[in-house]
Design an enzyme around this catalytic site. Structure first.
Site, PDB file in Angstrom:
ATOM      1  N   GLU A  69       0.852  -1.202   0.000  1.00 57.56           N
ATOM      2  CA  GLU A  69       0.000   0.000   0.000  1.00 57.56           C
ATOM      3  C   GLU A  69       0.883   1.246   0.000  1.00 57.56           C
ATOM      4  O   GLU A  69       2.015   1.211   0.453  1.00 57.56           O
ATOM      5  CB  GLU A  69      -0.897  -0.008   1.247  1.00 57.56           C
ATOM      6  CG  GLU A  69      -1.830  -1.208   1.333  1.00 57.56           C
ATOM      7  CD  GLU A  69      -2.705  -1.327   0.106  1.00 57.56           C
ATOM      8  OE1 GLU A  69      -3.407  -0.338  -0.219  1.00 57.56           O
ATOM      9  OE2 GLU A  69      -2.673  -2.369  -0.562  1.00 57.56           O
ATOM     10  N   ARG A 112      -7.121  12.752  -8.312  1.00 54.65           N
ATOM     11  CA  ARG A 112      -7.724  12.065  -9.447  1.00 54.65           C
ATOM     12  C   ARG A 112      -9.191  12.402  -9.620  1.00 54.65           C
ATOM     13  O   ARG A 112      -9.672  12.537 -10.741  1.00 54.65           O
ATOM     14  CB  ARG A 112      -7.509  10.556  -9.349  1.00 54.65           C
ATOM     15  CG  ARG A 112      -8.186   9.875  -8.188  1.00 54.65           C
ATOM     16  CD  ARG A 112      -7.987   8.377  -8.274  1.00 54.65           C
ATOM     17  NE  ARG A 112      -8.641   7.689  -7.171  1.00 54.65           N
ATOM     18  CZ  ARG A 112      -8.566   6.392  -6.979  1.00 54.65           C
ATOM     19  NH1 ARG A 112      -7.869   5.641  -7.801  1.00 54.65           N
ATOM     20  NH2 ARG A 112      -9.173   5.829  -5.965  1.00 54.65           N
TER      21      ARG A 112
END
Ligand SMILES: *[C@@H]1O[C@H](CO)[C@@H](O)[C@H](O)[C@H]1NC(C)=O
Ligand SMILES: *[C@@H]1O[C@H](CO)[C@@H](O)[C@H](O)[C@H]1NC(C)=O
Length: 350
Positions: A128, A193
């Protein structure tokens, strides 16, 4: 009888036998070298071909609690002598213990409690990104090696990579009937994003799948996405080397052209040919990107150039937990580490 002096054995046989023995030792030697990580063929040859040591590697927890079949490293990577297990009874004799960060990060209490055998190595394992990794500081001063998607890890376990085809092939672009797709799971309105997408959709139509959008079952994903010319491979956070299955699996296996948002272009170019993807940083404005995608849509030759690399390279189909574990075992067999305690894990991983 002295074998080499025996006149009855023709010289050609001697030469043949000699070559055969040479060939065998070269084969063995390169095999052993390939199973290490950093052995260089330029290093002096060892007098005797060393045998890869038999290693027991204990996986401390099932990553995110999900069990999976542990596959044999001899089958996955062609390396012998790796015993990978998730059975904690092996702890006292394990050569290495791989600890998946997420499953222990609440407290060091979740780490092995029994005394650590003197030569046992603990490996900190995390795929991660720092944005979604908590409590790294609790792991300072406990581990000997790191294993992550970062290139500067002791054991590098990327989400994907390209492999060279044995022979070049002719590239065909799958039939495309749609323009831009995006599959999203974590919807964080303040993330780069999502903000980028909100702007982009003013200029070009984007089909969004996933969280609070059209459902797209995993099984159908590749088939559906391959109809699109472009796929938004937008990472959930921006970190060096953090290039995930969104690129490798979702975009590249579906044979669409990735439009990436993540680390800088130069970082992507360590993994992919420059002409295989479009980076949002290539354009000073969001509208500029939208215009470029529309132009490519109209120019099939230029669009096709984004597939050129596929004539000699192919993305790996799958990376699995088992494969990561075997990569660790291979690295340990290579035995090229400066053993250490990773003191400032939290300074490095952020
Ligand atoms: C690739 O295309 C060329 C030209 O059309 C053809 O001659 C060749 O046989 C093809 N190769 C393969 C592997 O299909
Ligand atoms: C591994 O790290 C531990 C914890 O700091 C340390 O005690 C041990 O000596 C290290 N092992 C090796 C082989 O460096």
């Amino acid at each position: 009888m002295d074998f080499f002096r025996d006149r009855n054995i023709p010289a050609t046989w001697l030469v043949f036998t000699f070559l055969l023995l040479q060939g065998l030792s070269v084969m063995l030697f390169s095999y052993v070298c390939n199973s290490g990580t950093t052995s260089s063929p330029l290093q002096p040859q060892p007098a005797q071909v060393p045998r890869a040591p038999n290693l027991t590697v204990l996986l401390w927890t099932w990553p995110f609690g999900g069990r999976f079949p542990i596959e044999k490293c001899s089958e996955l990577l062609g390396i012998p002598n790796c015993h990978i297990t998730a059975n904690r009874l092996w702890y006292p004799v394990a050569d290495a213990v791989i600890v998946h960060h997420f499953d222990v990060c609440k407290s060091p209490r979740f780490l092995p409690r029994r005394p650590r055998p003197p030569s046992q190595l603990w490996i900190w394992f995390n795929l991660e990104p720092p944005t979604y990794t908590r409590n790294v500081h609790l792991m300072d001063n406990r581990f000997n090696l790191t294993m992550s998607y970062r290139r500067d890890s002791d054991i590098f376990t990327p989400y994907g990579w390209l492999e060279v085809l044995p022979e070049p092939r002719n590239v065909t672009v799958p039939l495309k009937t749609k323009l831009v797709a995006w599959v999203v799971s974590k919807w964080n309105p303040s993330s780069l994003r999502v903000r980028y997408y909100q702007e982009l959709k003013k200029y070009i139509h984007v089909d969004v799948y996933g969280y609070q959008h059209s459902p797209l079952p995993q099984k159908k994903q590749i088939k559906v996405l391959s109809q699109y010319k472009f796929y938004l491979a937008f990472e959930n956070s921006v970190h060096e080397d953090y290039i995930t299955e969104k690129l490798w699996k979702t975009a590249l296996l579906a044979e669409t052209v990735p439009v990436v948002c993540g680390p800088p272009r130069k970082n992507y170019e360590l993994y992919l040919p420059p002409g295989s993807f479009i980076h949002i940083d290539d354009f000073p404005t969001v509208q500029g990107l939208a215009l470029f995608l529309q132009e490519l849509d109209q120019n099939s030759e230029r669009y096709k150039s984004y597939f050129q690399w596929r004539s000699w390279l192919t993305p790996v189909k799958t990376t699995t937990w088992s494969l990561h574990l075997c990569r660790a075992c291979r690295a340990l067999q290579g035995n090229s580490f400066r053993y250490q305690t990773v003191s400032a894990l939290s300074k490095w991983f952020r």
